[in-house]
Scaffold this active site. Structure first.
Site, PDB file in Angstrom:
ATOM      1  N   CYS A 162       3.980   8.771   7.336  1.00  0.00           N
ATOM      2  CA  CYS A 162       3.106   9.918   7.628  1.00  0.00           C
ATOM      3  C   CYS A 162       3.254  10.434   9.068  1.00  0.00           C
ATOM      4  O   CYS A 162       3.314  11.652   9.293  1.00  0.00           O
ATOM      5  CB  CYS A 162       1.651   9.559   7.348  1.00  0.00           C
ATOM      6  SG  CYS A 162       1.192   7.894   7.869  1.00  0.00           S
TER       7      CYS A 162
ATOM      8  N   HIS B 123      -3.967  12.328  11.292  1.00  0.00           N
ATOM      9  CA  HIS B 123      -3.354  11.697  12.455  1.00  0.00           C
ATOM     10  C   HIS B 123      -3.133  12.748  13.544  1.00  0.00           C
ATOM     11  O   HIS B 123      -2.758  13.895  13.253  1.00  0.00           O
ATOM     12  CB  HIS B 123      -1.979  11.122  12.101  1.00  0.00           C
ATOM     13  CG  HIS B 123      -2.004   9.963  11.146  1.00  0.00           C
ATOM     14  ND1 HIS B 123      -3.131   9.247  10.820  1.00  0.00           N
ATOM     15  CD2 HIS B 123      -0.973   9.378  10.458  1.00  0.00           C
ATOM     16  CE1 HIS B 123      -2.810   8.273   9.974  1.00  0.00           C
ATOM     17  NE2 HIS B 123      -1.518   8.341   9.736  1.00  0.00           N
TER      18      HIS B 123
HETATM   19  N1  LIG Z   1      -2.485   6.507   3.186  1.00  0.00           N
HETATM   20  C1  LIG Z   1      -1.496   7.060   3.897  1.00  0.00           C
HETATM   21  O1  LIG Z   1      -1.685   7.728   4.914  1.00  0.00           O
HETATM   22  C2  LIG Z   1      -0.131   6.883   3.421  1.00  0.00           C
HETATM   23  C3  LIG Z   1       0.839   7.677   3.950  1.00  0.00           C
HETATM   24  C4  LIG Z   1       2.109   7.530   3.496  1.00  0.00           C
HETATM   25  C5  LIG Z   1       2.393   6.605   2.539  1.00  0.00           C
HETATM   26  N2  LIG Z   1       1.439   5.822   2.033  1.00  0.00           N
HETATM   27  C6  LIG Z   1       1.802   4.851   0.992  1.00  0.00           C
HETATM   28  O2  LIG Z   1       1.257   5.240  -0.242  1.00  0.00           O
HETATM   29  C7  LIG Z   1       0.947   4.091  -1.002  1.00  0.00           C
HETATM   30  C8  LIG Z   1      -0.518   4.121  -1.446  1.00  0.00           C
HETATM   31  O3  LIG Z   1      -1.380   4.213  -0.332  1.00  0.00           O
HETATM   32  P1  LIG Z   1      -2.956   4.429  -0.531  1.00  0.00           P
HETATM   33  O4  LIG Z   1      -3.499   4.678   0.827  1.00  0.00           O
HETATM   34  O5  LIG Z   1      -3.202   5.429  -1.610  1.00  0.00           O
HETATM   35  O6  LIG Z   1      -3.407   2.959  -1.053  1.00  0.00           O
HETATM   36  P2  LIG Z   1      -4.673   2.610  -1.962  1.00  0.00           P
HETATM   37  O7  LIG Z   1      -5.818   3.507  -1.681  1.00  0.00           O
HETATM   38  O8  LIG Z   1      -4.840   1.131  -1.819  1.00  0.00           O
HETATM   39  O9  LIG Z   1      -4.180   2.941  -3.473  1.00  0.00           O
HETATM   40  C9  LIG Z   1      -3.139   2.269  -4.157  1.00  0.00           C
HETATM   41  C10 LIG Z   1      -3.430   2.331  -5.661  1.00  0.00           C
HETATM   42  O10 LIG Z   1      -2.347   1.717  -6.381  1.00  0.00           O
HETATM   43  C11 LIG Z   1      -2.884   0.676  -7.211  1.00  0.00           C
HETATM   44  N3  LIG Z   1      -1.881  -0.381  -7.387  1.00  0.00           N
HETATM   45  C12 LIG Z   1      -1.659  -1.491  -6.663  1.00  0.00           C
HETATM   46  N4  LIG Z   1      -0.624  -2.195  -7.166  1.00  0.00           N
HETATM   47  C13 LIG Z   1      -0.207  -1.521  -8.266  1.00  0.00           C
HETATM   48  C14 LIG Z   1       0.811  -1.756  -9.227  1.00  0.00           C
HETATM   49  N5  LIG Z   1       1.605  -2.816  -9.183  1.00  0.00           N
HETATM   50  N6  LIG Z   1       0.967  -0.841 -10.203  1.00  0.00           N
HETATM   51  C15 LIG Z   1       0.186   0.244 -10.282  1.00  0.00           C
HETATM   52  N7  LIG Z   1      -0.810   0.531  -9.410  1.00  0.00           N
HETATM   53  C16 LIG Z   1      -1.000  -0.355  -8.403  1.00  0.00           C
HETATM   54  C17 LIG Z   1      -4.109   0.209  -6.476  1.00  0.00           C
HETATM   55  O11 LIG Z   1      -4.991  -0.510  -7.308  1.00  0.00           O
HETATM   56  P3  LIG Z   1      -5.932  -1.646  -6.596  1.00  0.00           P
HETATM   57  O12 LIG Z   1      -6.809  -0.888  -5.645  1.00  0.00           O
HETATM   58  O13 LIG Z   1      -6.669  -2.255  -7.732  1.00  0.00           O
HETATM   59  O14 LIG Z   1      -4.995  -2.591  -5.905  1.00  0.00           O
HETATM   60  C18 LIG Z   1      -4.694   1.575  -6.051  1.00  0.00           C
HETATM   61  O15 LIG Z   1      -5.360   2.229  -7.101  1.00  0.00           O
HETATM   62  C19 LIG Z   1       1.339   2.905  -0.125  1.00  0.00           C
HETATM   63  O16 LIG Z   1       2.663   2.540  -0.426  1.00  0.00           O
HETATM   64  C20 LIG Z   1       1.274   3.462   1.257  1.00  0.00           C
HETATM   65  O17 LIG Z   1       2.103   2.748   2.165  1.00  0.00           O
HETATM   66  C21 LIG Z   1       0.170   5.959   2.443  1.00  0.00           C
END
Ligand SMILES: NC(=O)c1ccc[n+]([C@@H]2O[C@H](COP(=O)([O-])OP(=O)(O)OC[C@H]3O[C@@H](n4cnc5c(N)ncnc54)[C@H](OP(=O)(O)O)[C@@H]3O)[C@@H](O)[C@H]2O)c1
Length: 339
Positions: free
Chosen positions: A129, A241
């Site tokens: 990001c 950010h």
């Molecule tokens: N947030 C940011 O600013 C940002 C920016 C760039 C990239 N990312 C990336 O985007 C991804 C998600 O981030 P987020 O902030 O959305 O995280 P999050 O709020 O924790 O959401 C992740 C979701 O995926 C589910 N999950 C976990 N393991 C899984 C699996 N094996 N199969 C299917 N679903 C699964 C989780 O369920 P549970 O909650 O039950 O575990 C949750 O619903 C990460 O890889 C992160 O590094 C995030």
């Protein structure tokens, strides 16, 4: 016109939720939407456009018939599921760190390096990001004035660490206001009313992984000749950010030329009227699509250098929006196929 089946994996997470919202309003020709998440969430109902969708478990067989899968469920899930999805003929756009530095997989910001999609092999990585918003702002300057060196310091929102970190900031703020004990679980120190010069793990070279991501991804996406150093910092802000950018160029410029150039560049909005207290703010950027730039001023300490302030919603342009824009670019270029 052909319509595509799009899957969102991690559909109930922070980024997945933004993804559903952006897809709802996007002009992508979507025939069907498949929402995948962990097994415990199977059967949960989500409204999207005029219909109700049931969440299904993310497992390899679920990708049969999917044209584009947007992975947003963390690195482990991406590593396990993406190759299986590609084998089933699905193009994967991955939000995690899993494939970003793999040379054969393009790492794409559509405003910066969309052409690198042309030779994709089924997996396209979405950058970090902090890198995305910085490079959207730097690309026009590099094209016109050739950037020699960048010094970036970030002020990153807690939503970049997932929903648990958003909850932690709220709980700590509430506890502080009520004189209660402050508990820390997500971060190694209290984040409310504090600033942590620490994002992701520390490496042997003294940098954090987040800092190295910004350095290495800039080389892959924009230009390996640019010298860049980074300090990444977590601040008690929920979303968006902010970054301080110090930029040195080969060619000389006038500050007004830079402002005019950035105001006319794709994905950027200029907010630069300090006399009237107008500059990019995290609160104002949240929920918006643009990368906001302002406080653009000459760095008088050396030749051909400037400072600027850059703010963007880390869940939208920093994650969900960029992946949807990649999908749009794939459709436009007729690249929704696994070679
Ligand atoms: N947030 C940011 O600013 C940002 C920016 C760039 C990239 N990312 C990336 O985007 C991804 C998600 O981030 P987020 O902030 O959305 O995280 P999050 O709020 O924790 O959401 C992740 C979701 O995926 C589910 N999950 C976990 N393991 C899984 C699996 N094996 N199969 C299917 N679903 C699964 C989780 O369920 P549970 O909650 O039950 O575990 C949750 O619903 C990460 O890889 C992160 O590094 C995030």
């Amino acid at each position: 016109m052909k319509k595509y089946t799009i899957a969102v994996v991690g559909a109930l997470g922070n980024v997945g939720t933004e993804m559903r919202d952006i897809l709802e309003k996007s002009e992508l020709p979507i025939g069907d939407l498949v929402l995948m998440d962990v097994a415990q969430n199977t059967g949960k109902k989500v409204r999207w456009r005029d219909a109700e969708y049931s969440v299904i478990e993310a497992k390899p067989a679920a990708f049969a018939g999917v044209d584009i899968a947007i992975m947003s469920a963390g690195e482990k899930a991406s590593l396990e599921l993406s190759p299986e999805a590609v084998n089933l003929g699905c193009v994967v756009i991955d939000n995690s760190t899993a494939f970003r530095m793999v040379p054969e997989h393009p790492l794409v910001i559509p405003e910066v390096n969309a052409d690198s999609l042309e030779n994709h092999r089924g997996i396209i990585a979405n950058p970090n990001c902090s890198t995305i918003q910085m490079l959207v702002a730097l690309k026009p300057i590099h094209d016109k004035y050739r950037i020699k060196r960048v010094i970036v310091s970030t002020y990153q929102a807690v939503s970049g660490s997932g929903q648990a970190a958003v909850d932690e900031l709220q709980k700590q703020t509430h506890a502080f206001a009520n004189g209660e004990e402050i508990l820390t679980e997500v971060y190694p120190h209290q984040i409310a009313f504090n600033i942590l010069p620490h994002i992701d793990l520390f490496l042997e070279n003294g940098y954090s992984k987040e800092e190295m991501k910004m350095i290495l991804e800039t080389a892959k996406i924009l230009d390996p000749k640019i010298k860049i150093t980074a300090t990444t910092v977590r601040v008690p802000v929920t979303t968006s950010h902010s970054e301080s950018l110090n930029v040195e160029t080969e060619k000389s410029f006038e500050i007004e030329e830079i402002k005019t150039l950035l105001a006319a560049s794709p994905g950027i909005e200029l907010e630069d009227d300090p006399a009237n207290n107008v500059y990019p703010l995290a609160l104002n950027a949240t929920g918006k699509d643009a990368v906001f730039v302002g406080r653009i001023r000459r760095d008088f300490s050396t030749d051909n250098a400037l400072n600027m302030w850059c703010v963007s919603d880390n869940l939208r342009k920093g994650a969900a929006l960029n992946t949807v824009q990649i999908a749009q670019e794939l459709v436009k270029r007729d690249l929704v196929r696994v070679p």
